[in-house]
Design a protein around this motif. Structure first.
Motif, short mmCIF file in Angstrom:
data_model
loop_
_atom_site.label_atom_id
_atom_site.label_comp_id
_atom_site.label_asym_id
_atom_site.label_seq_id
_atom_site.Cartn_x
_atom_site.Cartn_y
_atom_site.Cartn_z
N ALA A 163 0.83 -1.21 0.00
CA ALA A 163 0.00 0.00 0.00
C ALA A 163 0.87 1.26 0.00
N LEU A 164 1.95 1.22 0.76
CA LEU A 164 2.85 2.36 0.82
C LEU A 164 3.54 2.57 -0.52
N GLN A 165 3.84 1.45 -1.21
CA GLN A 165 4.46 1.56 -2.52
C GLN A 165 3.54 2.30 -3.50
N HIS A 166 2.25 1.98 -3.48
CA HIS A 166 1.30 2.65 -4.37
C HIS A 166 1.20 4.14 -4.03
N ALA A 167 1.16 4.47 -2.74
CA ALA A 167 1.03 5.87 -2.33
C ALA A 167 2.27 6.66 -2.71
N LEU A 168 3.45 6.09 -2.47
CA LEU A 168 4.69 6.79 -2.81
C LEU A 168 4.88 6.88 -4.32
N HIS A 169 4.43 5.86 -5.04
CA HIS A 169 4.51 5.90 -6.51
C HIS A 169 3.70 7.08 -7.06
N ALA A 170 2.50 7.28 -6.50
CA ALA A 170 1.68 8.43 -6.91
C ALA A 170 2.38 9.74 -6.58
N THR A 171 3.06 9.77 -5.44
CA THR A 171 3.80 10.98 -5.04
C THR A 171 4.93 11.27 -6.03
N PHE A 172 5.64 10.22 -6.45
CA PHE A 172 6.73 10.40 -7.41
C PHE A 172 6.20 10.85 -8.78
N ILE A 173 5.01 10.39 -9.17
CA ILE A 173 4.42 10.82 -10.44
C ILE A 173 4.12 12.33 -10.39
N VAL A 174 3.54 12.79 -9.28
CA VAL A 174 3.27 14.22 -9.13
C VAL A 174 4.58 15.01 -9.12
N MET A 175 5.61 14.47 -8.48
CA MET A 175 6.95 15.10 -8.51
C MET A 175 7.43 15.26 -9.94
#
Length: 488
Positions: free
Chosen positions: A449-461
């Motif tokens: 779950a954390l991987q999905h959340a951080l992946h979304a954060t990196f996309i916005v970055m």
């Protein structure tokens, strides 16, 4: 500035000492703060020890830049050192968390005077063709401080009273002040300018309210968050009204809206947002999703601090040959490329991929930041150089704050909608970071779950980083001065 009577080498040493004092303060306090908070109590105010410093630093940067243009660099520098050292001494005697926050607010005001004005002095003393090399030295100071700070903080907290975390600034600040007094000489400034006190007040209130709102919004919208946004909007409107009606505005719109300055600052703003995401979330990803040790996570982030001075050094040596704008554009391309590597991370990825992304982003930042700063300074006369430099520093600080808020909100949203619709609790996340998540039986689910959340954060970055490119392409070509700076 009469550089012929100033000892440039010793003044640069004083500037580097001043920058080191500010840079180390951020990392050394973050290392020692858990022990300090355990003694002072009121852990709910923990984040404000850091936010308060950044708040007043950002709110006062532009004001002190303008005052340096009116009264000279030296008086503002000495005032900044005095405020910073006074606050450092008082912070060592803090008896509660609110008192610590109050002294950090004062310390931030001192930093708001020191950072932009010290950079302006470099522009006063060196022509554009030589300035990049000195700015490269300053970039190296920031990178070295980021590495030395945690180590120094750990040594102090284990061998001395925690007050020395703050008191260590005193000898460094006094030495810098002595060098400025003895070796930095300015011509008398005959300018008589009425100070736009009301404009400065409206600006400080609006930026402070915005910073508070951005800090609070990470925890979700509340009445205090809404109130801060309302105060920001009203004070911003009042500030714009005030600046349009006075003869000598604190923030001159015609200066900030000049094409080179506006787009260079916009590029720095977006870059600072992206870098804040890297420094905040990459160690978390490496440690939890990639299941690596804190040491490996720290190494991945440290590559940023290796790439940054390398990029700054190359930019400082080559911009007279290729020009500032081309180097800014090249730097703007490296940063999104680095974020793309972070987007490609998966739970089975090597931490080397994360470190490579960090290295590339740092290299791009080194190219971009130095070029943007020199271009901003070269776009104005010496009498406006303090204000122009302050606008660049302000854009960096505001970008960092907004980046933390936006990307933090993306992560919070991802965590609240991950794990089959069940929100991940702070306790579960803390257990995973401490290495006890697997023992609780749900560690793998939380990690995914954390991987999905951080992946979304990196996309916005990555999307934010892409915006740096058109900002740099919009910067006009500007030739740097080869001549020695004229007296201000």
């Amino acid at each position: 500035m009469t550089h012929k009577t100033s000892h440039r080498g010793l003044v640069v040493v004083a500037i580097m000492a001043t920058m080191a004092m500010i840079a180390i303060e951020a990392t050394i306090v973050s290392t020692a703060m858990p022990q300090i908070a355990a003694q002072l109590g009121q852990i709910n105010l923990y984040s404000w020890v850091f936010s308060s410093f950044l708040l007043t630093q950002t709110a006062t940067t532009v004001i002190f830049g303008k005052l340096a243009d009116i009264y000279g660099r030296k008086p503002v520098l000495l005032l900044g050192i005095a405020l910073f050292l006074l606050a450092s001494i008082l912070a060592g005697f803090a008896w509660s968390m609110p008192s610590m926050i109050a002294f950090r607010l004062l310390q931030g005001i001192g930093a708001g005077a020191l950072q932009p004005v010290a950079m302006t002095v470099v522009a006063d003393l060196f022509p554009g063709s030589q300035r990049g090399k000195v700015q490269g030295y300053l970039a190296s100071v920031w990178a070295l401080s980021a590495v030395v700070g945690p180590l120094l903080g750990s040594i102090i907290i284990h061998n001395l009273p925690w007050a020395w975390i703050f008191w260590i600034n005193v000898p460094v600040g006094l030495l810098a002040a002595l060098c400025f007094i003895l070796f930095l000489h300015e011509e008398k400034r005959p300018r008589v300018v009425s100070i736009d006190v009301l404009g400065a007040a409206f600006f400080a209130v609006s930026i402070s309210a915005l910073m508070i709102a951005l800090t609070e919004v990470e925890a979700g919208f509340s009445n205090s968050t809404v109130a801060a946004f309302v105060i920001f909007l009203f004070s911003l409107v009042a500030f714009i009204w005030q600046e349009r009606r006075v003869d000598a505005p604190m923030v001159a719109p015609d200066l900030w809206l000049r094409r080179p300055i506006a787009f260079a600052n916009l590029a720095v703003f977006f870059a600072s947002m992206a870098i804040m995401g890297l420094t905040t979330f990459l160690p978390m990803y490496v440690q939890t999703v990639l299941n690596q040790s804190p040491l490996v996570a720290g190494f991945a982030l440290t590559m940023l601090l290796f790439g940054w001075p390398c990029g700054a050094t190359i930019a400082s040596r080559q911009f007279t040959r290729f020009g500032l704008r081309p180097i800014m554009i090249v730097g703007s391309l490296f940063i999104p490329v680095g974020t793309c590597l972070l987007v490609l991370l998966t739970p089975s990825s090597s931490p080397v991929l994360a470190a490579t992304g960090s290295l590339i982003m740092g290299f791009g930042m080194g190219l971009l930041n130095i070029s943007a700063l020199i271009l901003t300074q070269e776009s104005v006369s010496a009498s406006d150089r303090g204000s122009a430099t302050a606008s660049n520093v302000f854009s960096r600080n505001l970008g960092s704050t907004l980046g933390a808020a936006v990307l933090g909100a993306v992560l919070t949203y991802g965590l609240s909608h991950a794990n089959n619709g069940q929100a991940i609790t702070p306790e579960q996340l803390r257990a995973l970071l401490n290495g006890t998540g697997m023992a609780l039986g749900s560690g793998e689910e939380i990690r995914l779950a954390l991987q999905h959340a951080l992946h979304a954060t990196f996309i916005v970055m990555m999307l934010i980083a892409v915006l740096i490119v058109p900002a740099c392409l919009s910067v006009p070509h500007l030739k740097t001065s080869e001549a020695e700076p004229k007296n201000a």
